[in-house]
Structure formats: structure tokens, C-alpha cells
Design a protein around this motif. Structure first.
Motif, PDB file in Angstrom:
ATOM      1  N   LEU A 237     -15.320  79.471  27.763  1.00 58.53           N
ATOM      2  CA  LEU A 237     -15.513  80.891  27.480  1.00 58.53           C
ATOM      3  C   LEU A 237     -16.802  81.432  28.080  1.00 58.53           C
ATOM      4  CD1 LEU A 237     -14.260  81.129  23.797  1.00 58.53           C
ATOM      5  CD2 LEU A 237     -13.159  82.009  25.856  1.00 58.53           C
ATOM      6  N   VAL A 238     -17.856  80.635  28.069  1.00 61.82           N
ATOM      7  CA  VAL A 238     -19.131  81.097  28.620  1.00 61.82           C
ATOM      8  C   VAL A 238     -19.044  81.244  30.134  1.00 61.82           C
ATOM      9  CG1 VAL A 238     -21.512  80.383  29.050  1.00 61.82           C
ATOM     10  CG2 VAL A 238     -20.589  80.262  26.749  1.00 61.82           C
ATOM     11  N   PHE A 239     -18.527  80.222  30.809  1.00 60.90           N
ATOM     12  CA  PHE A 239     -18.479  80.270  32.268  1.00 60.90           C
ATOM     13  C   PHE A 239     -17.337  81.129  32.789  1.00 60.90           C
ATOM     14  CE2 PHE A 239     -20.875  76.186  31.933  1.00 60.90           C
ATOM     15  CZ  PHE A 239     -22.030  76.672  32.525  1.00 60.90           C
ATOM     16  N   GLY A 240     -16.288  81.259  32.019  1.00 58.95           N
ATOM     17  CA  GLY A 240     -15.146  82.040  32.474  1.00 58.95           C
ATOM     18  C   GLY A 240     -15.216  83.508  32.106  1.00 58.95           C
TER      19      GLY A 240
ATOM     20  N   VAL B  68     -13.607  69.189  21.598  1.00 61.80           N
ATOM     21  CA  VAL B  68     -12.722  70.322  21.921  1.00 61.80           C
ATOM     22  C   VAL B  68     -13.459  71.638  21.721  1.00 61.80           C
ATOM     23  CG1 VAL B  68     -10.654  71.543  21.150  1.00 61.80           C
ATOM     24  CG2 VAL B  68     -10.575  69.087  21.512  1.00 61.80           C
ATOM     25  N   LEU B  69     -14.215  71.755  20.658  1.00 58.92           N
ATOM     26  CA  LEU B  69     -14.968  72.991  20.425  1.00 58.92           C
ATOM     27  C   LEU B  69     -16.020  73.225  21.507  1.00 58.92           C
ATOM     28  CD1 LEU B  69     -15.435  72.920  16.557  1.00 58.92           C
ATOM     29  CD2 LEU B  69     -14.002  74.466  17.883  1.00 58.92           C
ATOM     30  N   LEU B  70     -16.700  72.167  21.923  1.00 50.65           N
ATOM     31  CA  LEU B  70     -17.679  72.299  23.004  1.00 50.65           C
ATOM     32  C   LEU B  70     -17.005  72.692  24.310  1.00 50.65           C
ATOM     33  CD1 LEU B  70     -20.065  69.285  22.342  1.00 50.65           C
ATOM     34  CD2 LEU B  70     -20.608  71.710  22.150  1.00 50.65           C
ATOM     35  N   LEU B  71     -15.854  72.104  24.596  1.00 47.92           N
ATOM     36  CA  LEU B  71     -15.121  72.428  25.819  1.00 47.92           C
ATOM     37  C   LEU B  71     -14.665  73.883  25.814  1.00 47.92           C
ATOM     38  CD1 LEU B  71     -13.892  71.381  28.462  1.00 47.92           C
ATOM     39  CD2 LEU B  71     -11.842  70.829  27.153  1.00 47.92           C
TER      40      LEU B  71
ATOM     41  N   ALA C   1     -14.000  85.246  38.184  1.00 45.78           N
ATOM     42  CA  ALA C   1     -12.680  85.652  38.664  1.00 45.78           C
ATOM     43  C   ALA C   1     -11.553  84.962  37.913  1.00 45.78           C
ATOM     44  CB  ALA C   1     -12.563  85.362  40.155  1.00 45.78           C
ATOM     45  N   ILE C   2     -11.857  83.879  37.191  1.00 42.32           N
ATOM     46  CA  ILE C   2     -10.799  83.190  36.455  1.00 42.32           C
ATOM     47  C   ILE C   2     -10.612  83.723  35.042  1.00 42.32           C
ATOM     48  CG2 ILE C   2     -11.016  81.069  37.807  1.00 42.32           C
ATOM     49  CD1 ILE C   2     -12.519  79.866  35.428  1.00 42.32           C
ATOM     50  N   ALA C   3     -11.373  84.742  34.665  1.00 44.48           N
ATOM     51  CA  ALA C   3     -11.301  85.282  33.318  1.00 44.48           C
ATOM     52  C   ALA C   3      -9.883  85.731  32.940  1.00 44.48           C
ATOM     53  CB  ALA C   3     -12.279  86.434  33.162  1.00 44.48           C
ATOM     54  N   PRO C   4      -9.127  86.416  33.796  1.00 46.97           N
ATOM     55  CA  PRO C   4      -7.769  86.806  33.379  1.00 46.97           C
ATOM     56  C   PRO C   4      -6.862  85.615  33.057  1.00 46.97           C
ATOM     57  CG  PRO C   4      -8.414  88.016  35.332  1.00 46.97           C
ATOM     58  CD  PRO C   4      -9.474  86.980  35.080  1.00 46.97           C
ATOM     59  N   PHE C   5      -7.085  84.503  33.739  1.00 42.61           N
ATOM     60  CA  PHE C   5      -6.260  83.321  33.475  1.00 42.61           C
ATOM     61  C   PHE C   5      -6.644  82.657  32.159  1.00 42.61           C
ATOM     62  CE2 PHE C   5      -6.515  83.746  38.116  1.00 42.61           C
ATOM     63  CZ  PHE C   5      -5.177  84.035  38.360  1.00 42.61           C
ATOM     64  N   ILE C   6      -7.917  82.713  31.799  1.00 42.45           N
ATOM     65  CA  ILE C   6      -8.368  82.140  30.543  1.00 42.45           C
ATOM     66  C   ILE C   6      -7.848  82.965  29.369  1.00 42.45           C
ATOM     67  CG2 ILE C   6     -10.410  81.663  29.124  1.00 42.45           C
ATOM     68  CD1 ILE C   6     -11.864  80.958  31.697  1.00 42.45           C
TER      69      ILE C   6
END
Length: 49
Positions: free
Chosen positions: A33-36, A25-28, A40-45
């Protein structure tokens, strides 16, 4: 990759298999967080947290 191998050997030797889901879970979360962070998906994250 040797770090992951060492963690696996530690868990196997000491019978601490319950650590595996926590590490996954921590790796996921880290990958999300790194890729988002710059996409463009940053606001959803950010709404998840």
C-alpha cells in the motif's frame, strides 16, 4: 529494528509462532500500500481490495 526483535523474543518466549505468518502478511500489505499508493500500479492494487 528493535521492535521486530522484541516481537520475535515475545513469540519465542511464549511459544506463539502462529503469529509470525499473520505479522508477515500485515507487513507485506503495508509495504504494497505504501509503495503502490503513488505509482502506476495503484489501479491494479485497488482491484485486489
Amino acid at each position: 529494528m528493535e521492535f521486530l526483535k522484541d516481537i520475535w523474543l515475545f513469540m519465542r518466549a511464549r511459544k506463539k509462532y502462529w503469529l509470525a505468518p499473520m505479522i508477515a502478511v500485515l507487513l507485506l500489505l503495508g509495504v504494497i500500500l505504501v509503495f503502490g499508493g503513488g505509482s502506476a500500479i495503484a489501479p491494479f492494487i485497488y482491484t485486489l481490495f
